[in-house]
Design an enzyme around this catalytic site. Sequence first.
Site, PDB file in Angstrom:
ATOM      1  N   ASP A  18      28.807  -0.710  -2.035  1.00 51.73           N
ATOM      2  CA  ASP A  18      27.472  -0.168  -1.794  1.00 51.73           C
ATOM      3  C   ASP A  18      26.412  -0.991  -2.519  1.00 51.73           C
ATOM      4  O   ASP A  18      26.651  -1.482  -3.624  1.00 51.73           O
ATOM      5  CB  ASP A  18      27.426   1.288  -2.290  1.00 51.73           C
ATOM      6  CG  ASP A  18      26.182   2.023  -1.818  1.00 51.73           C
ATOM      7  OD1 ASP A  18      25.579   1.594  -0.817  1.00 51.73           O
ATOM      8  OD2 ASP A  18      25.818   3.025  -2.453  1.00 51.73           O
ATOM      9  N   ASN A  66      27.388   4.397   9.885  1.00 50.31           N
ATOM     10  CA  ASN A  66      26.557   3.191   9.862  1.00 50.31           C
ATOM     11  C   ASN A  66      25.946   2.853  11.215  1.00 50.31           C
ATOM     12  O   ASN A  66      25.036   2.013  11.301  1.00 50.31           O
ATOM     13  CB  ASN A  66      27.358   1.988   9.360  1.00 50.31           C
ATOM     14  CG  ASN A  66      27.598   2.002   7.864  1.00 50.31           C
ATOM     15  OD1 ASN A  66      28.537   1.395   7.357  1.00 50.31           O
ATOM     16  ND2 ASN A  66      26.746   2.717   7.116  1.00 50.31           N
TER      17      ASN A  66
END
Length: 247
Positions: A18, A66
């Site tokens: 991340d 996503n």
Amino acid sequence: MSRASQRIVPQHVAIIMDGNGRWANARGLPRTFGHRKGVETVRETVKAAREAGVGFLTLFAFSSENWRRPEAEVNELFGLLKAFIRRDLADLHQASVRIRIIGDKVNLREDIRSLLLEAEERTAENRGMTLVIAFNYGSRDEIARAAARLAREVQAGRLDPCDIDAQKINDSLDTAGIPDPDLVIRTSGEERLSNFLLWQSAYAELMFVPDFWPDFTAAVFDMVLERYAARDRRFGGLSNKVVAVGS
């Protein structure tokens, strides 16, 4: 024998990679630069994991959520995955790394799906570290697909509902045959699992590091492994460590 060689090493490390976009934004760069730098970190981390003796390394490359990102960014991520496999597959294969892909492959573009399958098939017989790439992956979706698979077995008369237990569910997940993660790492300072290996991480040690993924160096990885080795994993039982009287 060195201290590093004596310490307890997790068999399976899973990483939520991340912070690529925020790494780029902090430098006044487009988010795509962060993703490209993140691929370099993937290479370094795979190498570091192999050298540390990690048997399984799972990387959260693209989540089922996503797809909500801008189309240009999604296409960039797809392009980086293709470039990584095309550039690194031969080296990974030579190093006896086995590649496994987890996630829903049904709705992927054919060029991506065929490339992922090629990577799995080419390395299937390798006996070194297993690199698990979670692509188009979401844990709730994985569990739902496993439940549907078991339901079809019941409907076909091949499975008694009373025989469905935790092991049956485990064997129906994308990760069948892969040991549960001992250690889950998330970079960028965020402290949540974000729909990643929810079933499998029931007893995993969780480590949240402040570094954005592009800054996750081999030295940071080694520091996390050192912290893991100091943990007391009890799995619901009593501590195996010697505790001083009165503590």
